[in-house]
Motif scaffolding. Structure first.
Motif, PDB file in Angstrom:
ATOM      1  N   VAL A   1      22.427   8.129  -1.201  1.00 45.72           N
ATOM      2  CA  VAL A   1      22.362   7.357   0.166  1.00 45.72           C
ATOM      3  C   VAL A   1      22.440   5.741   0.181  1.00 45.72           C
ATOM      4  CG1 VAL A   1      23.215   9.693   1.072  1.00 45.72           C
ATOM      5  CG2 VAL A   1      20.922   8.493   1.344  1.00 45.72           C
ATOM      6  N   GLY A   2      22.041   5.242  -0.237  1.00 45.07           N
ATOM      7  CA  GLY A   2      21.795   3.562  -0.534  1.00 45.07           C
ATOM      8  C   GLY A   2      20.369   3.175   0.213  1.00 45.07           C
ATOM      9  N   HIS A   3      19.410   4.355  -0.366  1.00 44.68           N
ATOM     10  CA  HIS A   3      17.506   3.709  -0.022  1.00 44.68           C
ATOM     11  C   HIS A   3      16.724   4.570  -1.022  1.00 44.68           C
ATOM     12  CE1 HIS A   3      18.883   4.066   3.896  1.00 44.68           C
ATOM     13  NE2 HIS A   3      19.496   4.994   3.829  1.00 44.68           N
ATOM     14  N   GLU A   4      15.882   3.598  -1.068  1.00 47.65           N
ATOM     15  CA  GLU A   4      15.012   3.004  -2.620  1.00 47.65           C
ATOM     16  C   GLU A   4      13.372   3.690  -1.564  1.00 47.65           C
ATOM     17  OE1 GLU A   4      13.925   2.731  -6.248  1.00 47.65           O
ATOM     18  OE2 GLU A   4      15.822   2.288  -5.601  1.00 47.65           O
ATOM     19  N   ALA A   5      13.108   4.372  -2.557  1.00 50.85           N
ATOM     20  CA  ALA A   5      11.927   5.728  -1.422  1.00 50.85           C
ATOM     21  C   ALA A   5      10.840   4.466  -2.197  1.00 50.85           C
ATOM     22  CB  ALA A   5      12.579   6.911  -1.610  1.00 50.85           C
ATOM     23  N   THR A   6       9.473   4.674  -1.478  1.00 55.06           N
ATOM     24  CA  THR A   6       8.318   4.562  -1.502  1.00 55.06           C
ATOM     25  C   THR A   6       7.029   5.574  -1.090  1.00 55.06           C
ATOM     26  OG1 THR A   6       8.800   2.106  -1.900  1.00 55.06           O
ATOM     27  CG2 THR A   6       6.988   3.011  -1.767  1.00 55.06           C
ATOM     28  N   VAL A   7       6.259   5.677  -1.674  1.00 53.68           N
ATOM     29  CA  VAL A   7       5.209   6.948  -1.392  1.00 53.68           C
ATOM     30  C   VAL A   7       4.184   5.925  -1.433  1.00 53.68           C
ATOM     31  CG1 VAL A   7       4.206   8.802  -1.002  1.00 53.68           C
ATOM     32  CG2 VAL A   7       6.560   8.433  -1.373  1.00 53.68           C
ATOM     33  N   LEU A   8       3.157   5.891  -1.196  1.00 52.32           N
ATOM     34  CA  LEU A   8       1.379   5.726  -1.302  1.00 52.32           C
ATOM     35  C   LEU A   8       0.485   6.552  -0.131  1.00 52.32           C
ATOM     36  CD1 LEU A   8       1.464   1.837   0.577  1.00 52.32           C
ATOM     37  CD2 LEU A   8       1.954   2.347  -1.897  1.00 52.32           C
ATOM     38  N   ALA A   9      -0.536   6.628  -0.953  1.00 61.36           N
ATOM     39  CA  ALA A   9      -1.567   7.476  -0.838  1.00 61.36           C
ATOM     40  C   ALA A   9      -2.529   6.999  -0.944  1.00 61.36           C
ATOM     41  CB  ALA A   9      -2.057   8.308  -2.186  1.00 61.36           C
ATOM     42  N   VAL A  10      -3.232   6.815   0.863  1.00 58.82           N
ATOM     43  CA  VAL A  10      -5.132   6.852   1.176  1.00 58.82           C
ATOM     44  C   VAL A  10      -5.200   7.655   0.726  1.00 58.82           C
ATOM     45  CG1 VAL A  10      -6.640   5.725   2.752  1.00 58.82           C
ATOM     46  CG2 VAL A  10      -3.433   4.990   2.844  1.00 58.82           C
ATOM     47  N   LEU A  11      -6.579   7.415  -0.474  1.00 63.47           N
ATOM     48  CA  LEU A  11      -7.289   8.701  -0.646  1.00 63.47           C
ATOM     49  C   LEU A  11      -8.517   8.224   0.092  1.00 63.47           C
ATOM     50  CD1 LEU A  11      -6.429   8.808  -4.200  1.00 63.47           C
ATOM     51  CD2 LEU A  11      -5.560  10.301  -2.345  1.00 63.47           C
TER      52      LEU A  11
ATOM     53  N   LEU B   1      -8.987   1.735   9.619  1.00 64.11           N
ATOM     54  CA  LEU B   1      -9.588   2.090  10.889  1.00 64.11           C
ATOM     55  C   LEU B   1     -10.204   3.777  10.650  1.00 64.11           C
ATOM     56  CD1 LEU B   1      -5.905   2.777  13.171  1.00 64.11           C
ATOM     57  CD2 LEU B   1      -7.880   1.705  14.015  1.00 64.11           C
ATOM     58  N   LEU B   2     -10.256   4.031   9.820  1.00 62.38           N
ATOM     59  CA  LEU B   2     -11.050   5.105   8.750  1.00 62.38           C
ATOM     60  C   LEU B   2     -12.578   4.955   8.742  1.00 62.38           C
ATOM     61  CD1 LEU B   2      -8.513   6.698   5.900  1.00 62.38           C
ATOM     62  CD2 LEU B   2      -9.324   7.782   9.068  1.00 62.38           C
ATOM     63  N   ASP B   3     -13.139   5.510   9.008  1.00 60.56           N
ATOM     64  CA  ASP B   3     -14.389   5.657   9.223  1.00 60.56           C
ATOM     65  C   ASP B   3     -15.177   6.534   8.075  1.00 60.56           C
ATOM     66  OD1 ASP B   3     -17.675   6.053   9.080  1.00 60.56           O
ATOM     67  OD2 ASP B   3     -17.708   6.451  10.768  1.00 60.56           O
ATOM     68  N   ALA B   4     -14.627   6.000   6.662  1.00 60.97           N
ATOM     69  CA  ALA B   4     -15.304   6.185   5.251  1.00 60.97           C
ATOM     70  C   ALA B   4     -15.874   5.940   4.894  1.00 60.97           C
ATOM     71  CB  ALA B   4     -13.557   6.912   5.337  1.00 60.97           C
ATOM     72  N   ASP B   5     -16.833   6.953   3.598  1.00 64.73           N
ATOM     73  CA  ASP B   5     -17.657   6.061   2.958  1.00 64.73           C
ATOM     74  C   ASP B   5     -16.271   4.453   1.714  1.00 64.73           C
ATOM     75  OD1 ASP B   5     -19.615   6.881   3.615  1.00 64.73           O
ATOM     76  OD2 ASP B   5     -20.028   8.972   1.628  1.00 64.73           O
ATOM     77  N   SER B   6     -15.778   5.344   1.320  1.00 66.55           N
ATOM     78  CA  SER B   6     -14.335   4.900   0.101  1.00 66.55           C
ATOM     79  C   SER B   6     -13.093   4.923   0.911  1.00 66.55           C
ATOM     80  CB  SER B   6     -14.729   5.025  -0.608  1.00 66.55           C
ATOM     81  OG  SER B   6     -14.366   6.152  -1.654  1.00 66.55           O
ATOM     82  N   ALA B   7     -12.043   4.364   0.895  1.00 67.27           N
ATOM     83  CA  ALA B   7     -10.807   4.419   1.098  1.00 67.27           C
ATOM     84  C   ALA B   7     -10.222   3.229   0.692  1.00 67.27           C
ATOM     85  CB  ALA B   7     -10.230   4.495   2.603  1.00 67.27           C
ATOM     86  N   THR B   8      -9.176   4.295  -0.667  1.00 72.63           N
ATOM     87  CA  THR B   8      -8.352   3.703  -1.337  1.00 72.63           C
ATOM     88  C   THR B   8      -6.611   3.660  -1.660  1.00 72.63           C
ATOM     89  OG1 THR B   8      -8.358   5.110  -3.331  1.00 72.63           O
ATOM     90  CG2 THR B   8      -9.962   3.216  -3.476  1.00 72.63           C
ATOM     91  N   ILE B   9      -5.673   2.647  -1.691  1.00 77.53           N
ATOM     92  CA  ILE B   9      -4.453   2.623  -1.844  1.00 77.53           C
ATOM     93  C   ILE B   9      -3.672   3.215  -3.283  1.00 77.53           C
ATOM     94  CG2 ILE B   9      -2.070   1.470  -1.072  1.00 77.53           C
ATOM     95  CD1 ILE B   9      -3.277   0.126   1.121  1.00 77.53           C
ATOM     96  N   GLU B  10      -3.392   4.500  -2.955  1.00 80.21           N
ATOM     97  CA  GLU B  10      -2.304   4.315  -4.658  1.00 80.21           C
ATOM     98  C   GLU B  10      -0.624   4.716  -4.362  1.00 80.21           C
ATOM     99  OE1 GLU B  10      -2.422   7.782  -8.102  1.00 80.21           O
ATOM    100  OE2 GLU B  10      -4.515   7.525  -6.853  1.00 80.21           O
ATOM    101  N   ARG B  11      -0.075   3.557  -5.251  1.00 76.63           N
ATOM    102  CA  ARG B  11       1.516   4.162  -4.922  1.00 76.63           C
ATOM    103  C   ARG B  11       1.996   5.162  -5.793  1.00 76.63           C
ATOM    104  NH1 ARG B  11       5.722  -0.729  -5.184  1.00 76.63           N
ATOM    105  NH2 ARG B  11       7.930   1.023  -5.575  1.00 76.63           N
ATOM    106  N   LEU B  12       2.517   6.539  -5.744  1.00 77.43           N
ATOM    107  CA  LEU B  12       2.583   7.061  -6.175  1.00 77.43           C
ATOM    108  C   LEU B  12       4.367   7.150  -6.732  1.00 77.43           C
ATOM    109  CD1 LEU B  12       1.797  10.247  -3.794  1.00 77.43           C
ATOM    110  CD2 LEU B  12      -0.160   8.402  -6.149  1.00 77.43           C
ATOM    111  N   ALA B  13       5.185   5.830  -5.811  1.00 78.90           N
ATOM    112  CA  ALA B  13       6.758   5.620  -6.147  1.00 78.90           C
ATOM    113  C   ALA B  13       6.864   4.830  -5.555  1.00 78.90           C
ATOM    114  CB  ALA B  13       7.439   7.579  -6.041  1.00 78.90           C
TER     115      ALA B  13
END
Length: 214
Positions: free
Chosen positions: A15-25, A202-214
């Motif tokens: 339908v003419g769209h490219e999907a992206t999914v990111l995970a913040v762990l 914005l997160l109060d965390a010991d660690s937070a990383t960004i991972e691309r899933l798609a």
């Protein structure tokens, strides 16, 4: 631990769209009282919430492609922004307010899952139609199933979110005791790194990383 099926990406391309999914762990998360100002500032930054938004229009295209009716069950970002336009987004707690604020500001669907509650690999797939989904109906716990072909998130046990990002199940929802979470950011024809980085800040965390899933 996470995967996105090619059949979902192909559906979007059809339908003419490219999907992206990111995970913040995020690990070592610390929750706390909600922050109404955080939500207020996000609503102000978002501008006219009642105006058409190209990213949300793209989500409507994809929802129709797998048989959903976006007027009745809109994607999570559209539903949240509609509520915000009516002043109907209550402050919940620091974690929920953080990802709701980012979703409102950037018009991007974001879901939060308790990683300790996930079983095996959480994956974005098209449903067979017999997968269990734990939800609430008429105020009581209930189990239902998605429509065949519906886009769902699921793990090795059951559906964790129906209609891609419309409604989350109860089992993996974030709670006040959650210390390890994954936040799933989903986009169509858009760069998800700015909202992902805003969420990490914005997160109060010991660690937070960004991972691309798609």
């Amino acid at each position: 631990m996470f995967a996105v099926a090619d059949e979902v990406l192909d559906l979007c391309r059809a339908v003419g769209h490219e999907a992206t999914v990111l995970a913040v762990l995020a690990d070592g998360l610390r929750n706390g009282p909600g922050d109404p100002k955080l939500l207020h500032d996000a609503i102000q930054a978002a501008g006219d919430l009642s105006a058409p938004h190209p990213h949300l229009e793209a989500w409507r295209d994809v929802y129709r492609a797998f048989g959903a009716k976006p007027q009745r069950t809109p994607c999570s970002a559209e539903a949240l922004r509609k509520r915000a336009s009516r002043g109907d987004v209550p402050s919940v707690n620091r974690i929920v307010d953080a990802y709701n604020a980012v979703s409102i500001r950037f018009a991007v669907p974001i879901g939060g899952e308790d990683r300790a509650a996930l079983a095996g690999t959480e994956r974005l797939v098209r449903a067979a139609g017999d997968e269990p989904f734990d939800t609430v109906k008429d105020g009581a716990p209930a189990v239902e199933s998605p429509e065949p072909g519906e886009v769902i998130w699921r793990d090795d046990v059951a559906v964790t979110c129906r209609r891609w990002n419309w409604r989350q199940g109860r089992r993996t929802a974030l709670t006040g005791t959650t210390t390890s979470a994954v936040f799933l950011l989903e986009g169509l024809d858009t760069d998800l790194h700015p909202p992902a980085e805003a969420l990490v800040a914005l997160l109060d965390a010991d660690s937070a990383t960004i991972e691309r899933l798609a």
